[in-house]
Write a protein that holds these residues in place. Structure first.
Motif, PDB file in Angstrom:
ATOM      1  N   LYS A  84       1.132  -1.014   0.260  1.00 54.85           N
ATOM      2  CA  LYS A  84      -0.012   0.142   0.200  1.00 54.85           C
ATOM      3  C   LYS A  84       0.758   0.883  -0.596  1.00 54.85           C
ATOM      4  O   LYS A  84       1.790   1.377   0.693  1.00 54.85           O
ATOM      5  CB  LYS A  84      -0.751  -0.022   1.053  1.00 54.85           C
ATOM      6  CG  LYS A  84      -1.226   1.115   1.520  1.00 54.85           C
ATOM      7  CD  LYS A  84      -2.976   1.209   2.557  1.00 54.85           C
ATOM      8  CE  LYS A  84      -4.076   2.401   2.603  1.00 54.85           C
ATOM      9  NZ  LYS A  84      -4.591   2.486   3.915  1.00 54.85           N
ATOM     10  N   VAL A  85       0.853   2.041  -0.897  1.00 54.07           N
ATOM     11  CA  VAL A  85       1.417   3.162  -1.074  1.00 54.07           C
ATOM     12  C   VAL A  85       1.044   4.778  -0.307  1.00 54.07           C
ATOM     13  O   VAL A  85      -0.243   4.505  -0.284  1.00 54.07           O
ATOM     14  CB  VAL A  85       1.574   3.830  -2.528  1.00 54.07           C
ATOM     15  CG1 VAL A  85       2.037   5.227  -3.082  1.00 54.07           C
ATOM     16  CG2 VAL A  85       1.386   2.712  -3.342  1.00 54.07           C
ATOM     17  N   LEU A  86       1.707   5.500   0.269  1.00 54.98           N
ATOM     18  CA  LEU A  86       1.101   5.494   2.256  1.00 54.98           C
ATOM     19  C   LEU A  86       1.399   6.700   1.390  1.00 54.98           C
ATOM     20  O   LEU A  86       1.265   7.360   1.979  1.00 54.98           O
ATOM     21  CB  LEU A  86       2.533   5.397   3.333  1.00 54.98           C
ATOM     22  CG  LEU A  86       1.424   3.563   3.113  1.00 54.98           C
ATOM     23  CD1 LEU A  86       2.499   3.792   4.598  1.00 54.98           C
ATOM     24  CD2 LEU A  86       0.375   3.758   3.780  1.00 54.98           C
ATOM     25  N   LYS A  87       3.223   7.480   1.312  1.00 55.96           N
ATOM     26  CA  LYS A  87       4.231   8.862   0.892  1.00 55.96           C
ATOM     27  C   LYS A  87       5.314   9.305   0.112  1.00 55.96           C
ATOM     28  O   LYS A  87       5.867   7.967  -0.025  1.00 55.96           O
ATOM     29  CB  LYS A  87       4.362   9.287   2.395  1.00 55.96           C
ATOM     30  CG  LYS A  87       4.882  10.282   2.653  1.00 55.96           C
ATOM     31  CD  LYS A  87       5.359  10.886   4.068  1.00 55.96           C
ATOM     32  CE  LYS A  87       6.132  11.858   4.163  1.00 55.96           C
ATOM     33  NZ  LYS A  87       7.130  12.387   5.822  1.00 55.96           N
ATOM     34  N   LEU A  88       4.280  10.405  -0.748  1.00 59.07           N
ATOM     35  CA  LEU A  88       5.431  10.276  -1.699  1.00 59.07           C
ATOM     36  C   LEU A  88       7.045  11.291  -1.051  1.00 59.07           C
ATOM     37  O   LEU A  88       7.278  11.683  -0.008  1.00 59.07           O
ATOM     38  CB  LEU A  88       5.293  11.916  -3.169  1.00 59.07           C
ATOM     39  CG  LEU A  88       6.563  12.154  -3.929  1.00 59.07           C
ATOM     40  CD1 LEU A  88       6.672  11.085  -4.359  1.00 59.07           C
ATOM     41  CD2 LEU A  88       5.717  12.981  -3.854  1.00 59.07           C
ATOM     42  N   LEU A  89       7.807  10.189  -1.420  1.00 61.44           N
ATOM     43  CA  LEU A  89       9.409  10.338  -0.707  1.00 61.44           C
ATOM     44  C   LEU A  89      10.737  11.575  -1.578  1.00 61.44           C
ATOM     45  O   LEU A  89      11.088  12.674  -0.821  1.00 61.44           O
ATOM     46  CB  LEU A  89      10.113   9.541   0.385  1.00 61.44           C
ATOM     47  CG  LEU A  89       9.868   8.210   1.044  1.00 61.44           C
ATOM     48  CD1 LEU A  89      10.773   7.044   1.698  1.00 61.44           C
ATOM     49  CD2 LEU A  89       9.150   9.620   2.316  1.00 61.44           C
ATOM     50  N   HIS A  90       9.983  11.004  -2.984  1.00 64.35           N
ATOM     51  CA  HIS A  90      11.584  11.243  -4.034  1.00 64.35           C
ATOM     52  C   HIS A  90      10.799  12.015  -5.211  1.00 64.35           C
ATOM     53  O   HIS A  90       9.966  11.095  -5.527  1.00 64.35           O
ATOM     54  CB  HIS A  90      12.532  11.167  -3.733  1.00 64.35           C
ATOM     55  CG  HIS A  90      13.676  12.031  -4.969  1.00 64.35           C
ATOM     56  ND1 HIS A  90      13.923  13.049  -4.586  1.00 64.35           N
ATOM     57  CD2 HIS A  90      14.048  11.384  -6.283  1.00 64.35           C
ATOM     58  CE1 HIS A  90      14.448  12.717  -5.686  1.00 64.35           C
ATOM     59  NE2 HIS A  90      15.320  11.927  -6.390  1.00 64.35           N
ATOM     60  N   GLN A  91      10.442  12.908  -5.910  1.00 65.85           N
ATOM     61  CA  GLN A  91       9.835  12.953  -7.196  1.00 65.85           C
ATOM     62  C   GLN A  91      11.425  13.438  -8.226  1.00 65.85           C
ATOM     63  O   GLN A  91      11.919  14.960  -7.733  1.00 65.85           O
ATOM     64  CB  GLN A  91       9.401  14.183  -6.991  1.00 65.85           C
ATOM     65  CG  GLN A  91       8.923  14.693  -8.230  1.00 65.85           C
ATOM     66  CD  GLN A  91       7.996  14.064  -9.105  1.00 65.85           C
ATOM     67  OE1 GLN A  91       7.108  13.689  -9.228  1.00 65.85           O
ATOM     68  NE2 GLN A  91       8.381  13.463 -10.326  1.00 65.85           N
TER      69      GLN A  91
END
Length: 266
Positions: free
Chosen positions: A11-18
């Motif tokens: 389950k995807v929770l949080k964007l860490l790096h773009q």
């Protein structure tokens, strides 16, 4: 992408790096309740992650490199699931007023050399070493360091004849200008010596808090090359620990296909 479920497990929770070509998310492994990292391409037209999968598969049993847990496609985009790591060394560096102590930097140097020697013995050159591409461990591995970011990694041993690949000047320069070697910036094909030169720049950066070409945002690529060449010359070299300058002189004296003496750096 947030809250998406991949493989009915992650389950995807949080964007860490773009990044330009990929995104990195924190995700939850619902089967173990543990954290994992998801790296996914930003476009269906890129296949850089497939290259990274190939590299990391070859490095699977080595200490200090991300481990692939799963891989696949999501809405046409390639992704990999990796073991979860801590913050980058650069992030920790910024929280400490952009300076590490000399003893800390020397300990980092030892870890870096163990990692780069094992990477080279596996037949690869990293090609993109920078503070952001060194991560701290997480959980039981919190004291370990990990090399990450293998988009530009290449093999330096020819698969057919098992010899060092030939030197040429056909090379696409990565965006890592600040920590690239002089040879790489001159468009000379990279080899083991260039990874080591990048490591020395990183160590100087961590100890001094900057590099001459980072301070001046208006320097051209040619000016940066000149600044890197002159860093080992008197009187500029007096501004830096002599151990780093001696190592830099040694690395720049290596031939393209020469194996470095890693123990000399210890």
């Amino acid at each position: 992408m947030l809250n998406s479920m991949l493989e009915n497990r992650y389950k995807v929770l949080k964007l860490l790096h773009q990044g330009e070509n990929n995104q990195i998310f924190k995700a939850l492994d619902t089967s173990t309740s543990g954290k994992v990292a998801l790296k996914i391409e930003t476009s269906e037209n890129h296949s850089l992650i497939l290259h990274e999968i190939e590299v990391l598969t070859d490095l699977y049993n080595l200490i200090g490199f991300p481990r692939i847990l799963s891989q696949g496609k999501h809405k046409g985009r390639d992704y990999i699931i990796l073991n979860y790591l801590g913050k980058s060394l650069h992030a920790k560096f910024l929280t400490l007023n952009s300076k590490f102590t000399l003893s800390c930097v020397l300990r980092l140097a030892e870890e870096f050399l163990y990692r780069i020697e094992s990477l080279h013995k596996a037949g690869y050159i990293h090609n993109d070493l920078r503070p952001e591409n060194v991560a701290t461990g997480y959980g039981l591995n919190w004291q370990s360091l990990f090399f990450v970011g293998f988009t530009y990694a290449t093999k330096y041993i020819d698969n057919d004849n098992k010899r060092h690949v030939l030197c040429n000047d056909i090379r696409i320069l990565s965006s890592n200008i600040n920590f690239s070697s002089v040879n790489v910036m001159n468009r000379i094909n990279s080899s083991r010596r260039d990874d080591l030169e990048s490591i020395i720049y990183i160590l100087i950066y961590f100890y001094i808090g900057t590099l001459p070409w980072i301070c001046n945002k208006h320097m051209s690529e040619i000016d940066i090359i000149k600044a890197k060449v002159s860093i080992v010359l008197e009187p500029l070299c007096k501004n830096y620990p002599f151990e780093f300058i001696n190592c830099l002189r040694y690395v720049r004296g290596l031939e393209y296909d020469q194996e470095p003496d890693y123990e000399m750096f210890m």
